[in-house]
Structures are given as structure tokens and as C-alpha cells.
Design a protein around this motif. Structure first.
Motif, PDB file in Angstrom:
ATOM      1  N   ALA A  49       0.843  -1.209   0.000  1.00 14.75           N
ATOM      2  CA  ALA A  49       0.000   0.000   0.000  1.00 14.75           C
ATOM      3  C   ALA A  49       0.874   1.254   0.000  1.00 14.75           C
ATOM      4  O   ALA A  49       0.711   2.166   0.809  1.00 14.75           O
ATOM      5  CB  ALA A  49      -0.948   0.014   1.183  1.00 14.75           C
ATOM      6  N   ASP A  50       1.836   1.272  -0.907  1.00 19.64           N
ATOM      7  CA  ASP A  50       2.755   2.403  -1.041  1.00 19.64           C
ATOM      8  C   ASP A  50       2.687   2.873  -2.498  1.00 19.64           C
ATOM      9  O   ASP A  50       3.251   2.241  -3.385  1.00 19.64           O
ATOM     10  CB  ASP A  50       4.182   1.961  -0.695  1.00 19.64           C
ATOM     11  CG  ASP A  50       5.191   3.094  -0.767  1.00 19.64           C
ATOM     12  OD1 ASP A  50       4.784   4.232  -1.060  1.00 19.64           O
ATOM     13  OD2 ASP A  50       6.389   2.839  -0.541  1.00 19.64           O
ATOM     14  N   PRO A  51       1.954   3.920  -2.792  1.00 16.31           N
ATOM     15  CA  PRO A  51       1.427   4.931  -1.883  1.00 16.31           C
ATOM     16  C   PRO A  51       0.123   4.502  -1.213  1.00 16.31           C
ATOM     17  O   PRO A  51      -0.517   3.544  -1.639  1.00 16.31           O
ATOM     18  CB  PRO A  51       1.177   6.115  -2.816  1.00 16.31           C
ATOM     19  CG  PRO A  51       0.804   5.466  -4.111  1.00 16.31           C
ATOM     20  CD  PRO A  51       1.691   4.268  -4.206  1.00 16.31           C
ATOM     21  N   LYS A  52      -0.248   5.258  -0.193  1.00 18.28           N
ATOM     22  CA  LYS A  52      -1.463   4.956   0.564  1.00 18.28           C
ATOM     23  C   LYS A  52      -2.710   5.033  -0.303  1.00 18.28           C
ATOM     24  O   LYS A  52      -3.742   4.440   0.009  1.00 18.28           O
ATOM     25  CB  LYS A  52      -1.565   5.902   1.767  1.00 18.28           C
ATOM     26  CG  LYS A  52      -0.443   5.733   2.781  1.00 18.28           C
ATOM     27  CD  LYS A  52      -0.592   6.706   3.945  1.00 18.28           C
ATOM     28  CE  LYS A  52       0.491   6.477   5.011  1.00 18.28           C
ATOM     29  NZ  LYS A  52       1.851   6.714   4.512  1.00 18.28           N
ATOM     30  N   GLY A 244       8.146   9.613  -4.300  1.00 21.39           N
ATOM     31  CA  GLY A 244       7.025   9.535  -3.374  1.00 21.39           C
ATOM     32  C   GLY A 244       6.967   8.307  -2.507  1.00 21.39           C
ATOM     33  O   GLY A 244       5.881   7.861  -2.135  1.00 21.39           O
ATOM     34  N   ARG A 245       8.103   7.715  -2.136  1.00 17.85           N
ATOM     35  CA  ARG A 245       8.087   6.525  -1.302  1.00 17.85           C
ATOM     36  C   ARG A 245       7.469   6.846   0.049  1.00 17.85           C
ATOM     37  O   ARG A 245       7.811   7.818   0.701  1.00 17.85           O
ATOM     38  CB  ARG A 245       9.506   5.985  -1.102  1.00 17.85           C
ATOM     39  CG  ARG A 245      10.170   5.456  -2.350  1.00 17.85           C
ATOM     40  CD  ARG A 245       9.478   4.214  -2.881  1.00 17.85           C
ATOM     41  NE  ARG A 245       9.544   3.108  -1.944  1.00 17.85           N
ATOM     42  CZ  ARG A 245      10.510   2.192  -1.957  1.00 17.85           C
ATOM     43  NH1 ARG A 245      11.471   2.252  -2.839  1.00 17.85           N
ATOM     44  NH2 ARG A 245      10.500   1.210  -1.083  1.00 17.85           N
ATOM     45  N   PRO A 251       4.104   8.094  -6.915  1.00 21.70           N
ATOM     46  CA  PRO A 251       4.444   8.656  -8.221  1.00 21.70           C
ATOM     47  C   PRO A 251       3.379   9.582  -8.776  1.00 21.70           C
ATOM     48  O   PRO A 251       3.661  10.424  -9.630  1.00 21.70           O
ATOM     49  CB  PRO A 251       4.595   7.409  -9.109  1.00 21.70           C
ATOM     50  CG  PRO A 251       4.851   6.293  -8.169  1.00 21.70           C
ATOM     51  CD  PRO A 251       4.109   6.620  -6.917  1.00 21.70           C
ATOM     52  N   ALA A 252       2.145   9.439  -8.300  1.00 26.51           N
ATOM     53  CA  ALA A 252       1.060  10.288  -8.795  1.00 26.51           C
ATOM     54  C   ALA A 252       1.298  11.757  -8.476  1.00 26.51           C
ATOM     55  O   ALA A 252       0.773  12.641  -9.169  1.00 26.51           O
ATOM     56  CB  ALA A 252      -0.277   9.840  -8.205  1.00 26.51           C
ATOM     57  N   ALA A 253       2.095  12.044  -7.445  1.00 26.23           N
ATOM     58  CA  ALA A 253       2.363  13.440  -7.091  1.00 26.23           C
ATOM     59  C   ALA A 253       3.076  14.165  -8.228  1.00 26.23           C
ATOM     60  O   ALA A 253       2.718  15.298  -8.589  1.00 26.23           O
ATOM     61  CB  ALA A 253       3.195  13.507  -5.810  1.00 26.23           C
TER      62      ALA A 253
END
Length: 326
Positions: A49-52, A244-245, A251-253
Motif C-alpha cells: 500500500a505504497d502509496p497509501k 514519493g516513497r 508517483p502520482a504526485a
């Protein structure tokens, strides 16, 4: 069937090999006996679940029961559902699913499969789908690549990057690949006209050289990534294993930042959204049969060592793809 599943988010060790019911196929689906799979950052991001943000689609507190990770696969058709045409039991196929390929059997929509090229092993074919799809759609659909353009690929030795270099060459571009010292010869062997060893040179200092830059790594700001581009060049953002870890968006950021910045800069900024489809798979199969594209496999792990394969690829240093053999 035997399948890997997980009941809590965490490192690859949370995966457990379980006996699960074989999937039922709906109309338009094909039941495939998996002969090989491959691992992607997509997979460990779902397991951890990374990213949340991942939790919104597979479970807020814990994964939904019975979920099986894995996207890429190659195998043999066991049975076809109602409405399926062009495929029959016994066909050797390759393709992808959103989740489910880390299992002995998987139900796959027909429009995400293609016939496996006869000259490819199952492991090679299973290493194609997600990475090559992303590279192809990033270059062709987002980047609008054209013959004679100067293209730079940041992350040229990874899963997506090795396909991006070869595909850009097949489009007639002049290609520069960014990689570490140990991967320079690999990237050159894939057809790159030039390489940048990032341990010795910062490619973002090459001002105004490239018509198209594909960023797979995600370790630079938008301002720095735009420097090597010509005034009307195009930046294609794939996301990136290093971006974005542990955050909410991962990565969406970077994708969101690029989308917001695009209307306000002279250069064009585009983002890749993975869209699996059989039409592109058939195109990739044709390129592989012609010898213009070849999957690069770093390591192969047996089915019962999938957590080890995920740990390896999570480090971000795989050369090409990591395959799973059943």
C-alpha cells in the motif's frame, strides 16, 4: 490452485502461498494456466500500500480477501468464455491483468491478451506487457515521437527503459539513455546512440538538446527535467520507482504536478496512463518477431520465491525485467 495472497499491508514477507479456488471466467474472458510471470514496481506498491492511495481500490484497512497480486503473465489457454473469438484452448498467449498473475490460473479479459511469438520463451513473453505497454504509449501517444527526433530516456536500463530505448529506435529517433556505469554497455547494446552515466554527469545540464525526454526515475524536479529540452520539446512523465516513497500519492504526485504545470510552460508536459490492450500487444509481438525489440531479463525466480523477487526489484537496480517461472 496455488496462489500468492496477502491479508495485511507490508513488505513482501506478508505474502503467503495459499490454496484458493480457481477463478470463474465471465463472458469475454479467458482462463489461462500461467507458465511465467514478471514483477513490476506496481506489484510491491500494491502489497505494501505504497502509496497509501492504493488502499482506495483494494481495501482501506487491509487487502480485500482472496486478492492475488501480479499483472504480467504468459501461459496456455485452458478455457474461453462466451463471446471470445480468435482464441481457443491450447493457444500460447501473453498479456496482463490488473491483479492476479501470481497464481497457477488467472481469468484475463480477451482484449488484454495476444498470441505469444513462437520464438519467445514464456519468461520473455511474460516480461513484456506492462513495461513495454508503458514505454510504447509514453513515446507514441503522449510524446508523439517522430523519426529524426532526439530522445532522452532517464532510467534506460530498467524494465520500462530497456523497452523505451528499443522502441524509440524503431521509430527512427536518435536516442540517449541515462543509466549507471555498470549499465552503459547494456544500454548501448539496445541501440542507444549516446549514453549518460549519471554517476559522472548530470543530464539536466545538457540544455536545449532534446525534442523528447521520457522520465522513468522520478528523481528530478520539473524545472530541472525541462532544462535539456528544446524550447518546444516534450517531457513525458512515467512516475518513477524513486518518487514519493511512503507518501499518500507516490508517483502520482509528480504526475499531478506535471499536469498542473503544462498549461503555463512553452514546452509540453504529458503523463502516461497504462492502458493494456491486445492491439498494442500484437504490435509489440510483431516488433519482437522482427528482432527490433527484445525483452531484457535480469534474473528469473521460481514461483515459490516471488517475495524474494519483489524484494529485489523494490531496491530499484534491476537491469531490465525480473521474471517468474512456474
Amino acid at each position: 490452485m496455488k496462489a500468492w495472497s496477502w491479508d495485511r499491508y507490508g513488505p513482501p514477507d506478508v505474502l503467503a502461498l495459499k490454496d484458493l479456488d480457481a477463478p470463474r471466467i465471465a463472458p469475454g474472458e479467458v482462463l489461462v494456466r500461467v507458465r511465467a510471470a514478471s514483477v513490476n514496481p506496481y506489484d510491491w506498491r500494491h502489497v505494501g500500500a505504497d502509496p497509501k492511495l492504493v488502499r482506495l481500490s483494494i481495501g482501506l484497512r487491509r487487502p480485500k480477501p482472496g486478492l492475488v497480486p501480479g499483472a504480467d503473465l504468459a501461459g496456455v489457454v485452458e478455457r474461453v468464455g462466451d463471446g471470445v473469438t480468435g482464441l481457443q484452448a491450447g493457444d500460447e498467449v501473453f498479456g496482463e491483468v490488473r491483479l492476479g498473475s501470481f497464481a497457477e490460473l488467472v481469468a484475463v479479459p480477451q482484449d488484454r491478451l495476444a498470441i505469444k511469438p513462437a520464438g519467445l520463451t514464456f519468461e520473455q513473453a511474460a516480461s513484456v506487457s506492462m513495461a513495454a505497454h508503458t514505454a510504447l504509449q509514453g513515446l507514441r501517444d503522449v510524446g508523439r515521437i517522430a523519426a529524426g527526433q532526439r530522445v532522452l530516456v532517464n532510467g534506460a536500463s530498467g524494465g520500462i527503459g530497456t523497452f523505451a530505448v528499443q522502441l524509440a529506435k524503431s521509430f527512427g529517433a536518435e536516442v540517449t539513455g541515462v543509466c549507471s556505469t555498470r549499465n552503459v554497455e547494456l544500454v548501448r547494446s539496445l541501440g542507444a546512440d549516446d549514453t549518460v552515466d549519471y554517476t559522472r554527469e548530470d543530464f539536466t545540464e545538457r540544455t536545449g538538446r532534446y525534442d523528447l525526454l521520457v522520465d522513468i526515475v522520478g528523481d528530478r524536479s520539473l524545472a530541472r527535467l525541462r532544462r535539456p529540452l528544446t524550447p518546444r520539446g516534450t517531457l513525458v512523465i512515467v512516475g518513477g520507482i524513486r518518487s514519493g516513497r511512503g507518501g499518500l500519492l507516490g508517483p502520482a504526485a509528480q504526475v499531478i504536478r506535471g499536469t498542473m504545470a503544462n498549461p503555463f510552460v512553452r514546452q509540453r508536459i504529458g503523463t502516461v496512463q497504462w492502458k493494456p490492450n491486445s492491439t498494442d500487444l500484437r504490435l509489440l509481438a510483431d516488433l519482437m518477431e522482427k528482432g527490433e525489440v527484445t525483452p531484457v531479463i535480469d534474473r528469473t525466480y521460481p514461483f515459490d520465491q516471488i517475495p524474494d523477487a519483489l524484494r529485489y526489484i523494490e531496491k530499484g537496480h534491476a537491469r531490465g525485467k525480473v521474471a517468474i517461472t512456474f
